[in-house]
Every structure is written in C-alpha cells, then in structure tokens.
Write a protein that holds these residues in place. Structure first.
Motif, PDB file in Angstrom:
ATOM      1  N   THR A  44       0.814  -1.234   0.000  1.00  0.00           N
ATOM      2  CA  THR A  44       0.000   0.000   0.000  1.00  0.00           C
ATOM      3  C   THR A  44       0.838   1.270   0.000  1.00  0.00           C
ATOM      4  OG1 THR A  44      -0.186  -0.201   2.409  1.00  0.00           O
ATOM      5  CG2 THR A  44      -2.024  -1.052   1.092  1.00  0.00           C
ATOM      6  N   SER A  45       2.071   1.169   0.504  1.00  0.00           N
ATOM      7  CA  SER A  45       2.880   2.400   0.583  1.00  0.00           C
ATOM      8  C   SER A  45       3.817   2.583  -0.604  1.00  0.00           C
ATOM      9  CB  SER A  45       3.719   2.391   1.871  1.00  0.00           C
ATOM     10  OG  SER A  45       4.676   1.354   1.821  1.00  0.00           O
ATOM     11  N   THR A  46       4.223   1.484  -1.244  1.00  0.00           N
ATOM     12  CA  THR A  46       5.248   1.584  -2.300  1.00  0.00           C
ATOM     13  C   THR A  46       4.769   1.053  -3.638  1.00  0.00           C
ATOM     14  OG1 THR A  46       6.902   1.272  -0.563  1.00  0.00           O
ATOM     15  CG2 THR A  46       7.669   1.022  -2.841  1.00  0.00           C
ATOM     16  N   ILE A  47       4.292  -0.185  -3.652  1.00  0.00           N
ATOM     17  CA  ILE A  47       4.028  -0.854  -4.933  1.00  0.00           C
ATOM     18  C   ILE A  47       2.904  -0.185  -5.732  1.00  0.00           C
ATOM     19  CG2 ILE A  47       3.169  -3.039  -5.937  1.00  0.00           C
ATOM     20  CD1 ILE A  47       4.956  -4.471  -3.932  1.00  0.00           C
ATOM     21  N   VAL A  55       3.712  -2.974 -11.078  1.00  0.00           N
ATOM     22  CA  VAL A  55       2.773  -3.297  -9.987  1.00  0.00           C
ATOM     23  C   VAL A  55       2.334  -4.761 -10.094  1.00  0.00           C
ATOM     24  CG1 VAL A  55       0.444  -2.876  -9.077  1.00  0.00           C
ATOM     25  CG2 VAL A  55       1.915  -0.947  -9.618  1.00  0.00           C
ATOM     26  N   LEU A  56       1.893  -5.145 -11.301  1.00  0.00           N
ATOM     27  CA  LEU A  56       1.422  -6.513 -11.520  1.00  0.00           C
ATOM     28  C   LEU A  56       2.533  -7.525 -11.204  1.00  0.00           C
ATOM     29  CD1 LEU A  56      -1.087  -8.055 -12.511  1.00  0.00           C
ATOM     30  CD2 LEU A  56      -0.075  -8.042 -14.802  1.00  0.00           C
ATOM     31  N   HIS A  57       3.739  -7.238 -11.695  1.00  0.00           N
ATOM     32  CA  HIS A  57       4.882  -8.135 -11.471  1.00  0.00           C
ATOM     33  C   HIS A  57       5.192  -8.293  -9.972  1.00  0.00           C
ATOM     34  CE1 HIS A  57       8.769 -10.040 -11.951  1.00  0.00           C
ATOM     35  NE2 HIS A  57       9.325  -9.067 -11.210  1.00  0.00           N
ATOM     36  N   HIS A  58       5.270  -7.130  -9.267  1.00  0.00           N
ATOM     37  CA  HIS A  58       5.608  -7.172  -7.824  1.00  0.00           C
ATOM     38  C   HIS A  58       4.494  -7.803  -6.983  1.00  0.00           C
ATOM     39  CE1 HIS A  58       8.879  -4.390  -8.854  1.00  0.00           C
ATOM     40  NE2 HIS A  58       9.422  -4.793  -7.708  1.00  0.00           N
ATOM     41  N   VAL A  59       3.250  -7.481  -7.332  1.00  0.00           N
ATOM     42  CA  VAL A  59       2.114  -8.034  -6.559  1.00  0.00           C
ATOM     43  C   VAL A  59       2.058  -9.552  -6.718  1.00  0.00           C
ATOM     44  CG1 VAL A  59      -0.424  -8.162  -6.435  1.00  0.00           C
ATOM     45  CG2 VAL A  59       0.712  -5.945  -6.488  1.00  0.00           C
ATOM     46  N   LEU A  60       2.263 -10.024  -7.972  1.00  0.00           N
ATOM     47  CA  LEU A  60       2.274 -11.487  -8.192  1.00  0.00           C
ATOM     48  C   LEU A  60       3.409 -12.145  -7.410  1.00  0.00           C
ATOM     49  CD1 LEU A  60       1.474 -11.789 -12.019  1.00  0.00           C
ATOM     50  CD2 LEU A  60       0.090 -12.641 -10.121  1.00  0.00           C
ATOM     51  N   LEU A  61       4.575 -11.497  -7.429  1.00  0.00           N
ATOM     52  CA  LEU A  61       5.740 -12.020  -6.700  1.00  0.00           C
ATOM     53  C   LEU A  61       5.474 -12.090  -5.199  1.00  0.00           C
ATOM     54  CD1 LEU A  61       8.603 -12.854  -7.720  1.00  0.00           C
ATOM     55  CD2 LEU A  61       9.426 -10.639  -6.876  1.00  0.00           C
TER      56      LEU A  61
END
Length: 576
Positions: A44-47, A55-61
């Motif tokens: 919520t603060s960075t991604i 965003v999609l890549h980091h959230v999936l990871l």
C-alpha cells in the motif's frame, strides 16, 4: 517451587528434539503472522505507486511469497498440533506408567486410608492437566510473547503515537479478562462438582436398582435426581453468564482498540504525522495483538491447574512403601511350611491400640489350624502378617525358621495362597481369571485346577465355557461359583501355605458344602490357616485356636473346647 519445576522440566529430557522443534516452529509461525501486515504495508505504501506493469509483477511475486509463508505457517501449526500433542501424550504415558508402578509398590496400610476415586483422579484428570500445561505452556508463552513484543516493536518503528493509542487499553483488557476468567473457571469447577454428584447419584441408583424397585421408590429417586439436576443447571447458567461477559468483553475491547487507533489515526493523518498506509498496517496488527493477550490470560489458569496436579503427583510419588525388600533379602526356597509367631504384637497406626499382643504360636509344616474368635479379635490381621501385608510392631514371624522380613516379598507371596470371603474377579473370561494364579500355565493345567476346585462342571455349562466373559467383578456368577474360581486360582498357584479367610461365610448351605469340599482337597498336605465364622465348618480341625484381644486364650479340638465350657463353647452356641 523451583525444585518441583526442575523435576517437571526433567520429563522433557527424552523428547528434547521434538520440544526444540516445537519451539522453533512456534517462533516461525509467530514470525509469519507478524510479517504479513508488513508486506501489506509495503504494497500500500510503495508498490501501488509504481508503473502498472511493475505493480502486476511485484504483486504477483509478493502473492506467491505470501502463499509460501502461509504454507510454512500451515506446516508449523500442523507440527505443533500433531507432534507437540504426541509429545505431551508420551509425557503423560511416562508419568502414568510411573505412578501406576508406584501404586503397585504401596502397602495395604496406604490403601486403608485412601479412596479409590481419589487415586483414580491422580492418574487421569491430574495427569491430563499436567500434560496440557507441559505441551501448550511453553509454546503459548513463546507465541504470545513473540507476537505481543514483535507487534509492539514493529508498531513503535512505524508510529509511536499510534502505538500509544493501540496499547492504551491493553492493561485494562488484561485486568478485565483476568477477573472474568477467574470467575468463569470457578463456575466451571462448580459444574464439574455438580456433574460428579449427578454421576454418583446415577451410579448409586443403577447399582441399587433392585432395591429401588423392590420398595417401589422410583418417584423418590426421580425427586432426588431432579434436585441434583437442577443444581447442575443453575451452575451451568452461572458459568455461561461469566463466559458471556468474558467473550463479549474481549470482543468489545478488540473493537475499542480498533476505534482508538482509527480516531487517533484520523487526527494524526489530518496533521500530517501519520499516513493512511500506517493506519491500515496498525489495524491489521490489532488482531495479532489481542489474540495472544487472551492466550496469556488462559495460561495463568492452565499453569495453576497443571502445577497443582504435578504437586499432587509428586505427593504420591514421595510416599515410600512401608513394606519393601530388605537390601540383603533372599528368596524363599524349598519350603516345608512350618510357621512361628514369636512374641508378636501389632497395631495399625502409631497411636492406635494394639490389635495383637504378645502372640506365641508354632504351626508344624502341613498342619491344619483353625482360628476363631469374636469380630475384631485380630484373626485376619494375624494371618496378614505371614505374607507381610503388614509388618509386626514387635516380635517375629518366621517360615521354616526364617524371619519373613529377610525374604524377598515376591518369593514369599508366591508360596502363600489366600482364599477370601470377598472374592475379587477381574474383568475378562473365566480362563483369564483362573490363569491369574499362574500366568504361564498351560490350558491343561487351568482345566485341572478347575476340576480340583469343583468348578469344571459349572464352567462347561456357561455359554462359552472357559471363554465366557464374567462381567465386572464376576457379576454374572453366583457367590459359590465365584468362590470356586478363586479356589481354582490357588490350586493353579500350588502354594505350600494356605490362608482361608472366612471363605464360606457368605455362601448358602448347598454352595458351602461344595466349596468346603474343594477347600479340604486344596488344604491336603499344606500348612493351612482357616479363619472361621461358622464354627460348623471347622469341627473336624485337629487344632482350633480361640483368639481374643488378650491373645490366644483357648486351644484344642472341637470336642475338647466344648467340654471346657469357655469362650469357644459360648461362640459355638451363639453361631449354631
């Protein structure tokens, strides 16, 4: 207390590997719980402020990472519940085996002053409380302390002001929960007392159902039960009232902490000292914070129950059997069966009156001796000194010239057979109960012992013969049948010394005749002591001893004692 705690901790020693793993997995599971809100904060603060593709890549990871953490947490919790509980059950197994073995060593004098129900609770309820503490105690402390301390440190790092708002109500929550928990546990204790009363009432009623029906007192019994049942209902109502207050109050405190954080967060967001992400993170930590507080409060009660149970366990374990083998005790070999009482006196307890006083008696090997006397004269006590169920207060009891206190207990008792008035048969089959006299006996030996005891015929008429289940304490058999099984058991044991303790006094005339015949066959060529209530059963004895509180007052045959016109003659006419 520290000594007892050290002793309690020593039971972990065989399971140190599992215990260590249990603690490690508890720490890992707590760490996972603490990590999830931090990941949520990072999202919520960075991604969410990154480029759409990133965003999609980091959230999936992070999603995969969180699923991995959940899998780790799942295995940790499985290990704690499965292996941790098994460790607790093994500790309970060890302690139960230890206390049961100790019960077997304790003497008659210990059991004279104990209730079986109280001894049963030491080996069941108490041990359950102890092992619940020993399994859940360390693990609950580790998880709770780690979660509370971890949450506090993380929250302080994010926002000290919001942490103060979150923790402001925690001490009040502790006090409230502790107060209600105490009341609730007390109410549950009353529930257990009430259900114990109901159980004893039901047991009493069902055990005496024939008496109830013979007096047509079913309505009186229903009224008695209704009172107990109403007492249980009232106790339940009280416990549920406190339980309601406990759970409703803790739920309310969790919401109040949430409200406190929301209100404080809104104020701090408006003046720019806190951002929305921090507030969301704090709200996630509130449930992590409140759950271990409840666990720690429950632990205080768990510790109290478990530690009290352990003290009661140690109390029993510290009782030394007052009758045990001497250091240089030797086995009893090549027994002829001559018995001597040399100036024997006995009292049950230190300050009680003497039951036997200065008894001197010599019995030749193979001799048949009858003991008579009024109730309380010490006939059974005198015979109980031979197998060392009790030890003499002064004087000596000897077998073939050897003091029984210098002999190995097991060897001594293996050479003595006892047939009592109150026959105890174990749950199981006829065959199992006879074989109890010699556990390694062959089937042929068991059947021969039953034939010698005049029991074979009635056994074969039972539904499954020797494999017939006789029920609790032989409830399915008559008094005479039970007595013949106990005689068969002694026939199988084949001891050189016999004690018949009023073995036929509870039987009807027909059963008595059959049992008496079995007893006489058993007594042939063995040193035999017969304690007789019905004097007609010992009229043929060549030696009858009349025992009073003053000792052996008369001695002789039936005819000689009647001719003397003394105590025996009065007893004979009284019981004729």
């Amino acid at each position: 207390m520290s000594k007892n705690l050290k002793k309690m901790i020593s039971y972990y020693r065989p399971y140190l590997g599992v215990f260590t793993a249990d603690m490690i997995f508890a720490i890992i599971a707590s760490a996972v719980s603490l990590a999830i809100p931090l990941i949520a904060r990072y999202i919520t603060s960075t991604i969410i402020y990154m480029d759409k593709t990133e965003v999609l890549h980091h959230v999936l990871l992070l999603g995969v990472m969180m699923i991995g953490l959940v899998a780790v947490s799942c295995y940790c919790n499985f290990f704690i519940s499965d292996y941790g509980h098994v460790m607790g059950a093994k500790i309970e197994y060890d302690m139960r085996a230890e206390i049961f073995e100790h019960y077997q060593k304790l003497s008659f004098s210990f059991y004279d002053n104990q209730k079986v129900g109280a001894l049963m609770s030491r080996i069941t309820t108490d041990l359950f409380d102890i092992t619940e503490l020993m399994h859940h105690g360390p693990e609950n402390i580790v998880i709770s302390v780690m979660k509370i301390a971890g949450a506090f440190v993380i929250m302080m790092c994010i926002s000290p002001s919001l942490t103060a708002a979150a923790f402001a109500l925690v001490p009040v929550m502790f006090v409230y929960a502790y107060f209600f928990n105490k009341k609730m546990k007390r109410a549950f204790k009353r529930n257990r007392e009430q259900i114990a009363k109901i159980n004893s009432q039901i047991e009493d009623n069902l055990s005496g159902i024939r008496v109830v029906k013979s007096f047509a007192n079913e309505e009186i019994e229903k009224e008695k039960f209704a009172k107990g049942n109403a007492g249980f209902l009232n106790a339940k109502k009280e416990s549920y009232r406190y339980m309601g207050g406990y759970h409703a109050g803790l739920g309310s405190f969790s919401l109040l902490i949430t409200i406190s954080v929301l209100v404080a967060g809104a104020v701090f967001i408006s003046d720019g000292t806190v951002d929305v992400t921090d507030l969301i993170t704090f709200l996630l930590y509130i449930s992590i914070l409140t759950e271990p507080i409840k666990t720690l409060i429950d632990f205080t009660e768990q510790f109290q129950n478990g530690y009290t149970g352990f003290e009661r366990f140690l109390e029993i374990m510290s009782i030394e059997p007052d009758i045990q083998d001497a250091i240089d005790a030797k086995p009893l070999k090549q027994v002829k069966g001559a018995i001597d009482f040399d100036n024997v006196s006995f009292r049950y307890e230190e300050n009680s009156e003497k039951v036997l006083s200065h008894i001197n008696l010599h019995v030749d090997a193979g001799e048949y001796v009858a003991l008579v006397g009024s109730s309380g004269a010490g006939k059974s006590t005198l015979c109980s000194l031979i197998p060392r169920f009790y030890d003499v207060t002064s004087g000596t009891v000897k077998i073939d010239g050897q003091d029984v206190r210098t002999l190995q207990l097991q060897s001594l008792r293996n050479h003595i057979g006892i047939v009592q008035q109150d026959v105890y048969l174990f749950v199981g089959t006829v065959y199992d109960n006879i074989r109890y006299g010699k556990p390694d006996a062959t089937r042929e030996e068991v059947i021969q012992a039953a034939k010698n005891a005049n029991a074979h015929e009635f056994i074969m008429s039972l539904p499954n013969g020797y494999e017939t289940d006789i029920g609790q304490r032989g409830i399915k058999l008559s008094g005479g049948q039970k007595q013949r099984l106990s005689i068969a058991r002694v026939f199988l044991k084949n001891p050189p010394i016999l004690i018949f303790d009023e073995a036929t006094s509870a039987l009807d005339n027909e059963s008595e005749k059959v049992v008496q015949e079995s007893l006489e066959r058993l007594a042939k060529n063995r040193t035999t002591f017969v304690i007789a209530h019905r004097l007609t059963t010992i009229q043929n004895a060549k030696r009858i001893l009349v025992l009073t509180e003053n000792g052996i007052e008369e001695e002789g045959t039936h005819e000689e004692l009647l001719a003397r016109g003394g105590i025996y003659e009065k007893l004979y006419h009284m019981h004729k």
